[in-house]
Design an enzyme around this catalytic site. Structure first.
Site, PDB file in Angstrom:
ATOM      1  N   LYS A  50       9.519  -9.722   5.436  1.00  0.00           N
ATOM      2  CA  LYS A  50      10.189 -10.079   4.780  1.00  0.00           C
ATOM      3  C   LYS A  50      11.445  -9.084   4.507  1.00  0.00           C
ATOM      4  CE  LYS A  50       7.313  -7.940   0.940  1.00  0.00           C
ATOM      5  NZ  LYS A  50       6.431  -8.296  -0.032  1.00  0.00           N
ATOM      6  N   TYR A 280      31.017  15.815  -5.813  1.00  0.00           N
ATOM      7  CA  TYR A 280      31.264  15.270  -7.436  1.00  0.00           C
ATOM      8  C   TYR A 280      30.587  16.096  -8.428  1.00  0.00           C
ATOM      9  CZ  TYR A 280      33.719  11.202  -5.193  1.00  0.00           C
ATOM     10  OH  TYR A 280      34.631  10.409  -4.266  1.00  0.00           O
TER      11      TYR A 280
HETATM   12  C1  LIG Z   1       5.278  -7.801   0.599  1.00  0.00           C
HETATM   13  C2  LIG Z   1       3.974  -8.372   0.343  1.00  0.00           C
HETATM   14  C3  LIG Z   1       2.889  -8.151   1.172  1.00  0.00           C
HETATM   15  C4  LIG Z   1       2.917  -6.630   2.139  1.00  0.00           C
HETATM   16  O1  LIG Z   1       2.529  -5.551   1.491  1.00  0.00           O
HETATM   17  P1  LIG Z   1       2.467  -4.002   2.003  1.00  0.00           P
HETATM   18  O2  LIG Z   1       1.771  -3.212   1.003  1.00  0.00           O
HETATM   19  O3  LIG Z   1       3.774  -3.996   2.609  1.00  0.00           O
HETATM   20  O4  LIG Z   1       1.571  -4.122   3.312  1.00  0.00           O
HETATM   21  C5  LIG Z   1       1.665  -8.708   1.135  1.00  0.00           C
HETATM   22  N1  LIG Z   1       1.397  -9.749   0.575  1.00  0.00           N
HETATM   23  C6  LIG Z   1       2.700 -10.299  -0.763  1.00  0.00           C
HETATM   24  C7  LIG Z   1       2.381 -11.040  -1.415  1.00  0.00           C
HETATM   25  C8  LIG Z   1       3.866  -9.304  -0.515  1.00  0.00           C
HETATM   26  O5  LIG Z   1       4.757  -9.562  -1.292  1.00  0.00           O
END
Ligand SMILES: *Cc1c(COP(=O)(O)O)cnc(C)c1O
Length: 407
Positions: A50, A280
């Site tokens: 994702k 800045y």
């Molecule tokens: C993002 C996500 C993961 C992966 O988690 P990590 O800690 O990056 O391994 C697994 N399950 C769900 C539902 C997630 O949203």
């Protein structure tokens, strides 16, 4: 009359080198998949890709992970899962975060498995009825995270409804899953409670007639610290990218290799007197004559604005960022000796044009992303994921390094 700057003509050109880039080492992804699989076997590995593979580029990472043995891919959104299919990737894919605008029809048509926490069930069943094609769903139970997932109170009803649709031939309940709240703090008892509730929820589904292919709850921290949570499959994101989910353990200690190196080239090297304010707000003021180095990355590139003090490695030396990080640029103080023979031989006395590394795999003692996370008061997940699309990704170490541009 002003003298022409004598160094201008000799700045190394380096046409082939992008001005700024996130270099993704696909061989590190391959290594990390192998490492995670060896930990969880015989459970399967879902590579979570994702959010553009946490900023690493979804398609090249997904291809590499699958080639390295990941049996499943996972995304939050159906739209992300569809991009995997468009790229010709045909392994099982699960997407779990939906709204009433989600394109369930495309998901069912493309054979995307759908997570289901409640309301989605009727939408998915209606889609399957229209398409005369059964959907594949994974029922999600909230075992304690308090976020997505069906509450314990509603679970029996959700399972009953899902099995009724299954009996109609509209869908198959192929998975039950959940997500941990505190697995990155392995001593906390809530993880035990979540596992216990998960077992009970699975039993309810199986007793009701679900023939489950996969039970899954473990994320990267649970993969690494809770073997009793692996069940049939784990969903790993962070570990795939070689990063540690734990405060007190490094990637190397976990046998993982960070895949992303963020680098650019020093854009300007400038001698300044004592008392020079920097960036800045003029929050940083030089205390002695020194040389400032300008680093052409800023918050538009995804570097957190609050991360003053974050490390930048130039010619083997790591310097903290001084002054405020701006939209496009930040400044390091190369020190009072910088003019004395420092830097690239082609530009005597100057680091102009030298490679500047913000973070990488740490193997050479160079900076790592966790230092930027600390400087920004956040976690490594957020730093890599937010490197923006203004920073081109390039790929090394893959079977086919022409995969570049897979963002
Ligand atoms: C993002 C996500 C993961 C992966 O988690 P990590 O800690 O990056 O391994 C697994 N399950 C769900 C539902 C997630 O949203």
């Amino acid at each position: 009359m002003r003298a022409v700057n004598p160094t201008v003509a000799s700045v190394p050109a380096g046409d082939a080198v992008p001005e700024r880039q996130a270099v993704i080492d696909l061989s590190a992804i391959t290594h990390n998949v192998g490492r995670l699989r060896s930990i969880v076997a015989p459970a399967k590995l879902m590579a979570v890709v994702k959010a553009d593979a946490y900023g690493h580029g979804m398609i090249p990472v997904a291809r590499t992970a699958v080639a390295a043995g990941a049996e499943w891919l996972g995304t939050a959104h159906v739209s992300e899962a569809l991009r995997l299919r468009e790229a010709g990737i045909d392994v099982p894919v699960l997407a779990w975060l939906h709204t009433p605008s989600t394109d369930f029809a495309a998901a069912v048509a493309q054979g995307i498995d759908l997570g289901c926490s409640g309301w989605e069930l009727a939408h998915i069943a209606a889609t399957a009825r229209e398409q005369e094609h059964p959907a594949r769903i994974h029922l999600k139970i909230d075992t304690g995270l308090g976020r997505n997932g069906c509450s314990l109170a509603d679970w029996d009803a959700l399972v009953a409804d899902a099995i009724a649709y299954q009996d109609e031939g509209l869908l198959r309940v192929v998975g039950v899953f959940s997500h941990f709240a505190v697995a990155d703090e392995p001593h906390r008892p809530e993880t035990d409670e979540q596992i216990q509730r998960f077992r009970e929820a699975v039993a309810v589904a199986e007793d009701a007639g679900a023939d489950l292919e996969v039970r899954h709850i473990a994320n990267t921290p649970a993969v690494l610290s809770r073997p009793d949570s692996h069940f049939d499959m784990v969903r790993a994101g962070l570990g795939l990218y070689g990063l540690s989910p734990f405060e007190d353990q490094t990637s190397a200690q976990l046998g993982l290799i960070p895949a992303m190196t963020l680098q650019t080239r020093v854009a300007l090297c400038k001698d300044v007197p004592a008392g020079q304010g920097v960036s800045y707000g003029l929050n940083h003021v030089t205390t002695e004559p020194t040389t400032l180095g300008l680093i052409p990355l800023g918050y538009a590139d995804g570097i957190p604005r609050v991360a003053t003090g974050g490390p930048v490695r130039v010619n083997g030396v790591t310097y903290p960022v001084v002054g405020r990080i701006a939209m496009d640029q930040m400044v390091i103080d190369l020190g009072p000796d910088a003019r004395a023979g420092f830097g690239d031989a082609q530009v005597p006395g100057s680091a102009l044009g030298a490679t500047a590394v913000l973070f990488g795999n740490g193997a050479d003692g160079g900076p790592v992303v966790e230092q930027w996370a600390d400087a920004a008061g956040t976690i490594n997940y957020e730093v890599v994921t937010r490197i923006s699309q203004r920073v081109p990704r390039s790929y090394v170490g893959g079977p086919d390094t022409t995969l570049a541009g897979g963002a």
